[in-house]
Write a protein that holds these residues in place. Structure first.
Motif, PDB file in Angstrom:
ATOM      1  N   GLY A 119      10.902  -6.393   2.162  1.00  0.00           N
ATOM      2  CA  GLY A 119      11.664  -6.982   3.262  1.00  0.00           C
ATOM      3  C   GLY A 119      13.152  -6.949   2.966  1.00  0.00           C
ATOM      4  O   GLY A 119      13.742  -5.886   2.791  1.00  0.00           O
ATOM      5  N   LEU A 120      13.751  -8.114   2.869  1.00  0.00           N
ATOM      6  CA  LEU A 120      15.178  -8.235   2.578  1.00  0.00           C
ATOM      7  C   LEU A 120      15.420  -7.966   1.096  1.00  0.00           C
ATOM      8  O   LEU A 120      14.802  -8.591   0.236  1.00  0.00           O
ATOM      9  CB  LEU A 120      15.648  -9.651   2.953  1.00  0.00           C
ATOM     10  N   ASP A 121      16.332  -7.028   0.786  1.00  0.00           N
ATOM     11  CA  ASP A 121      16.569  -6.712  -0.626  1.00  0.00           C
ATOM     12  C   ASP A 121      17.476  -7.751  -1.277  1.00  0.00           C
ATOM     13  O   ASP A 121      17.927  -8.709  -0.637  1.00  0.00           O
ATOM     14  CB  ASP A 121      17.140  -5.301  -0.787  1.00  0.00           C
ATOM     15  N   GLY A 122      17.730  -7.555  -2.578  1.00  0.00           N
ATOM     16  CA  GLY A 122      18.514  -8.534  -3.328  1.00  0.00           C
ATOM     17  C   GLY A 122      19.912  -8.737  -2.784  1.00  0.00           C
ATOM     18  O   GLY A 122      20.419  -9.868  -2.753  1.00  0.00           O
ATOM     19  N   PHE A 123      20.575  -7.651  -2.343  1.00  0.00           N
ATOM     20  CA  PHE A 123      21.903  -7.790  -1.753  1.00  0.00           C
ATOM     21  C   PHE A 123      21.840  -8.659  -0.496  1.00  0.00           C
ATOM     22  O   PHE A 123      22.703  -9.504  -0.261  1.00  0.00           O
ATOM     23  CB  PHE A 123      22.471  -6.411  -1.394  1.00  0.00           C
ATOM     24  N   GLY A 124      20.810  -8.443   0.306  1.00  0.00           N
ATOM     25  CA  GLY A 124      20.634  -9.234   1.517  1.00  0.00           C
ATOM     26  C   GLY A 124      20.385 -10.700   1.203  1.00  0.00           C
ATOM     27  O   GLY A 124      20.874 -11.590   1.908  1.00  0.00           O
ATOM     28  N   VAL A 125      19.637 -10.946   0.138  1.00  0.00           N
ATOM     29  CA  VAL A 125      19.382 -12.335  -0.280  1.00  0.00           C
ATOM     30  C   VAL A 125      20.691 -13.007  -0.668  1.00  0.00           C
ATOM     31  O   VAL A 125      20.961 -14.151  -0.272  1.00  0.00           O
ATOM     32  CB  VAL A 125      18.381 -12.374  -1.461  1.00  0.00           C
ATOM     33  N   LEU A 126      21.525 -12.311  -1.428  1.00  0.00           N
ATOM     34  CA  LEU A 126      22.825 -12.871  -1.810  1.00  0.00           C
ATOM     35  C   LEU A 126      23.673 -13.171  -0.586  1.00  0.00           C
ATOM     36  O   LEU A 126      24.323 -14.230  -0.500  1.00  0.00           O
ATOM     37  CB  LEU A 126      23.558 -11.897  -2.734  1.00  0.00           C
TER      38      LEU A 126
END
Length: 255
Positions: free
Chosen positions: A61-68
């Protein structure tokens, strides 16, 4: 023993999740939630409000950059440790700019992650202190802005920002008001990349604008017993000192 911190682990590898979580729990840390999906991870962070988030750049789904990005957009207060396979300096810099405390290259041993968690736990400035300072700064800015609005200093003029910064400096270091020319103006000028003389003129202009609007009742409500009328207006240092004193008396310092 240090109070244990709550941790959320987000990793695209279920094997890594198990390994990291098991090691952290064995070290006495509280792992409150795990997921291999970034969108679900954000919901878990909102729900559990963890002290620390360990997040891999590769997630479903949402990658690590998106989580940040989502953590920043939502204003979620947490320390972040990022793991990833990228060694590119630009990518690492991007991760740190988005608020990560550490970036750990994969493969990374659980012991290394645990050590970084302990670094965060034992840091001199706790997360609560950081959040408290942010709230304090926000409250002070808001109070100063309300004063400016009430007496008629418009936010679009240059002196608005200079004046607000000067008042904040006077609140934090009252003695600076005794040396506005050699200390206060130069410090404001350095922050805004201008000259002390331009700072002085812009602040003076801001005060003149307010007095020209003749909001006498609002001005007297701010400054109390002294009545300012007509051309009788305070100097730059008087104005800054008066507002700073008012804010300190209202308890916006040292709480």
């Amino acid at each position: 023993m240090e109070p244990q911190k709550s941790i959320v682990v987000l990793d695209g590898s279920l094997e890594a999740i198990d390994s990291i979580s098991e090691h952290l729990r064995n070290e006495g840390f509280g792992v409150c939630a795990v997921s291999d999906d970034g969108n679900e991870g954000i919901k878990l962070i909102e729900r559990f409000e963890p002290d620390i988030v360990i997040v891999s750049l590769v997630l479903k789904g949402l990658d690590g950059f998106g989580v940040l990005d989502r953590i920043n957009e939502l204003g979620l207060a947490c320390n972040i440790i990022v793991t990833g396979s990228f060694s590119d300096d630009a990518i690492i810099a991007k991760v740190m700019e988005k608020g990560a405390k550490y970036y750990l290259m994969r493969p990374v041993q659980p012991e290394v992650i645990s050590a970084r968690v302990r670094d965060i736990v034992s840091s001199k400035a706790s997360l609560q202190d950081t959040v408290r300072e942010r709230k304090k700064s926000s409250t002070l800015d808001e109070k100063i802005s309300n004063i400016f609005i009430s007496i008629g200093i418009p936010p679009h003029i240059k002196g608005y920002g200079y004046l607000r910064e000067g008042i904040k400096m006077a609140v934090e270091t009252p003695a600076i008001i005794n040396n506005v020319t050699k200390q206060l103006y130069p410090k404001i000028a350095e922050k805004f990349e201008t000259t002390p003389s331009k700072v002085e003129r812009a602040i003076r202009h801001s005060i003149e604008v307010a007095w020209n609007r003749q909001r006498i009742d609002a001005i007297n409500a701010i400054f109390g017993v002294r009545v300012y009328i007509g051309t009788d207006k305070p100097t730059n240092s008087e104005f800054i000192a008066l507002v700073a004193d008012k804010l300190m008396l209202e308890g916006l310092v040292n709480y």
